[in-house]
Each structure stands twice: as C-alpha cells, then as structure tokens.
Design an enzyme around this catalytic site. Structure first.
Site, PDB file in Angstrom:
ATOM      1  N   ASP A 150      32.085  48.731  29.951  1.00 25.51           N
ATOM      2  CA  ASP A 150      31.598  48.099  31.180  1.00 25.51           C
ATOM      3  C   ASP A 150      30.113  47.774  31.061  1.00 25.51           C
ATOM      4  OD1 ASP A 150      31.720  47.113  33.737  1.00 25.51           O
ATOM      5  OD2 ASP A 150      31.665  49.069  34.719  1.00 25.51           O
TER       6      ASP A 150
ATOM      7  N   LEU B 298      42.639  54.612  11.177  1.00 19.75           N
ATOM      8  CA  LEU B 298      42.379  54.651  12.625  1.00 19.75           C
ATOM      9  C   LEU B 298      43.389  53.750  13.315  1.00 19.75           C
ATOM     10  CD1 LEU B 298      40.348  55.368  15.033  1.00 19.75           C
ATOM     11  CD2 LEU B 298      39.373  53.103  14.610  1.00 19.75           C
TER      12      LEU B 298
ATOM     13  N   HIS C 203      29.596  39.427  27.028  1.00 18.72           N
ATOM     14  CA  HIS C 203      30.885  39.727  26.394  1.00 18.72           C
ATOM     15  C   HIS C 203      30.787  39.527  24.877  1.00 18.72           C
ATOM     16  CE1 HIS C 203      32.544  40.150  30.302  1.00 18.72           C
ATOM     17  NE2 HIS C 203      32.534  38.863  30.610  1.00 18.72           N
TER      18      HIS C 203
HETATM   19  C1  FPP Z   1      33.318  44.650  31.474  1.00 21.53           C
HETATM   20  O1  FPP Z   1      31.995  44.173  31.711  1.00 21.53           O
HETATM   21  C2  FPP Z   1      33.895  44.083  30.271  1.00 21.53           C
HETATM   22  C3  FPP Z   1      34.993  43.259  30.228  1.00 21.53           C
HETATM   23  C4  FPP Z   1      35.726  42.849  31.423  1.00 21.53           C
HETATM   24  C5  FPP Z   1      35.512  42.703  28.979  1.00 21.53           C
HETATM   25  C6  FPP Z   1      35.390  43.527  27.759  1.00 21.53           C
HETATM   26  C7  FPP Z   1      35.335  42.628  26.582  1.00 21.53           C
HETATM   27  C8  FPP Z   1      34.582  42.804  25.473  1.00 21.53           C
HETATM   28  C9  FPP Z   1      33.775  44.001  25.234  1.00 21.53           C
HETATM   29  C10 FPP Z   1      34.483  41.748  24.423  1.00 21.53           C
HETATM   30  C11 FPP Z   1      35.635  41.514  23.565  1.00 21.53           C
HETATM   31  C12 FPP Z   1      36.419  42.698  23.149  1.00 21.53           C
HETATM   32  C13 FPP Z   1      37.438  42.597  22.287  1.00 21.53           C
HETATM   33  C14 FPP Z   1      38.259  43.785  21.941  1.00 21.53           C
HETATM   34  C15 FPP Z   1      37.753  41.328  21.662  1.00 21.53           C
HETATM   35  P1  FPP Z   1      31.712  43.422  33.083  1.00 21.53           P
HETATM   36  O2  FPP Z   1      31.807  41.961  32.834  1.00 21.53           O
HETATM   37  O3  FPP Z   1      32.593  43.954  34.155  1.00 21.53           O
HETATM   38  O4  FPP Z   1      30.211  43.830  33.344  1.00 21.53           O
HETATM   39  P2  FPP Z   1      29.481  44.009  34.766  1.00 21.53           P
HETATM   40  O5  FPP Z   1      30.184  45.159  35.453  1.00 21.53           O
HETATM   41  O6  FPP Z   1      28.088  44.350  34.375  1.00 21.53           O
HETATM   42  O7  FPP Z   1      29.597  42.710  35.480  1.00 21.53           O
END
Ligand code: FPP
Length: 246
Positions: A24, A135, A41
């Site tokens: 997050d 893993l 992201h």
């Molecule tokens: C939460 O941050 C993150 C996500 C919804 C997406 C997670 C994706 C990745 C880490 C990139 C790609 C991963 C793979 C495995 C290909 P948020 O957008 O909710 O952040 P915020 O709470 O600060 O708005």
C-alpha cells in the site's frame, strides 16, 4: 557486503514459512512527488523484486502479494488500465529472472475476470515458472476474501447436491480445501505498508492466527531490509494460537 539484518534473521531463526504483504502507498508516494499515481505503481514493481529477493535470502517458502483487489475496479479507468499494463509488463519482463531465481508463480482470485491480455500474461508466467523450487510467489489478482469464502461455500453446496457429500461432514478442513489457498499453510506473518491498520478484505479466513506487522514505509520505498526488519519483529513474538504459555 552482507546485510547485518539478514545475519540477525538467520541467527535468530525460525523464519516465517509464509509471508503475505498488502502493498500500500503507491498513490501517496507519487502524490508526494507531484507525479501521477501510475508512477507510484511502476516504482512499486521494483519493491516487488526486492521483496522476492529478500524472501529468498531469508529462506521464506511462500510469499503472497495482494496485487489487485475486487475493490480496485472502482478506481478511475485510466489507473486500472495502467495497472493491467504493468501486470503484463511485469509478467513478460520478470519472467526469465523469476525462472532463473527458482520462483514458482501462482495466481489466486478471479484471474479469468482480468482483461484477456493480462490473464494470458499471468497464465504464461505461471506456466513458465512451474519448475521453480526455491520460493512460491502467490499473486492475489482480482481477489477479495469475502468472495473467496462465498465461492468455497458454493463449491461445497454443489458437492452436497452432485456428489452426495454429507453436510455433517463439512468441517474446517473441508472448507479450507475449497479456498484458493488450499495448497499452502496459512501466512505466519502479514506485512502492511503505508501505516494503515486494515485487512482490506485480504485472506480473512487464512489470517486468523497470523502475526500482523504494519510499517509506515510506502510500498515504492520498501526494500529487502524492511522485510528483514519485519521478520526480526516476528521472531521476537510468542505465538500462542489461543493457548496459554508453557
Ligand atoms: C496500493 O497502493 C497498491 C495497489 C492497488 C497495486 C499494487 C501494485 C503494484 C505494487 C505494482 C505491480 C505489482 C505486480 C505484482 C505486477 P495505492 O494506490 O492504494 O496507494 P495509496 O493508498 O497511497 O493511494
């Protein structure tokens, strides 16, 4: 140079077999830099690599990452497109390295409900890494825990109707066998980044006795050292599973 934290993790033992992570803070990381959420992201992909390498170095057997939730469909279409493109890129670009590292990739969730290019890229990644033995990397994609639990109940109901399963024979083990995560033990440690103290519909059944670790670090800033720190914290805890200390 070796990591002193990793040395300490190895000295302390035992290491959690299964670590799950709610990644997050990508959006906040980008906003703090005046950049579009997408860039958070994209940067988060580097942290995924860090978490995988750190898990291998520490001797974790299973790493489960919450990559896209049911609820994430409510984000702006542009952001969803960007996330799906990233997933396709991740699968294509990281596939050879994951294979070389001995990572066996699995996907849980309604993977067929992803856009076709993303679903195909994930299926190819799973196929290509089948032989990995160091893993297990479990990607939760289009995943929601309540949906998973309802799906398990539906599958059991179908077995009652079609296979003559006796409802009285439905116990916890029978239920667990219908969850996406049936092949693996429950997570020992759940890490959530960005300081939020919520489960966000992630692995609700499986986290019953899991140790929780929340770090203020935003996911794009997460490194293997943060993983080692979380494991060290876990190693200091006494897990009782509802029993009294002996
Ligand atoms: C939460 O941050 C993150 C996500 C919804 C997406 C997670 C994706 C990745 C880490 C990139 C790609 C991963 C793979 C495995 C290909 P948020 O957008 O909710 O952040 P915020 O709470 O600060 O708005």
């Amino acid at each position: 140079m070796g990591s002193p934290l990793l040395e300490q993790v190895r000295r302390n033992g035992p290491v959690p077999r299964h670590v799950a992570i709610i990644m997050d803070g990508n959006g906040r990381w980008a906003r703090a830099r005046g950049r579009p959420r997408y860039e958070g992201h994209r940067e988060g992909m580097r942290s995924v690599r860090e978490a995988i390498e750190g898990a291998i170095e520490a001797g974790v057997e299973i790493l489960t990452l919450f990559a896209f939730s049911h609820e994430n469909w409510q984000r702006p279409a542009r952001e969803i497109r960007a996330l799906m493109n990233l997933l396709v890129r991740y699968a294509r670009e990281e596939g050879p390295e994951l294979e070389r590292q001995g990572v066996q990739v699995h996907a849980i969730g309604e993977v067929d409900g992803l856009p076709p290019a993303a679903a195909r890229a994930v299926a190819d990644l799973v196929e290509r890494t089948r032989a990995g033995a160091r893993l297990r990397l479990v990607l939760a994609l289009n995943y929601g825990a309540r949906g998973e639990i309802v799906r398990a109940a539906r599958r059991l109901a179908e077995r009652v109707r079609c296979e003559g399963l006796d409802p009285a024979a439905i116990d916890e083990a029978a239920f667990v066998a219908e969850l996406y995560t049936a092949p693996w033990p429950d997570p020992d440690l759940l890490i959530r980044t960005s300081g939020e103290h919520r489960l966000s519909n992630f692995l609700l059944w499986q986290l019953a006795y899991t140790e929780l670790y929340v770090t203020p670090v935003l996911w794009p800033d997460f490194t293997r050292e943060d993983l080692f720190q979380a494991i060290l914290d876990y190693q200091r805890r006494e897990r009782r599973f509802g029993r009294v200390p002996v």
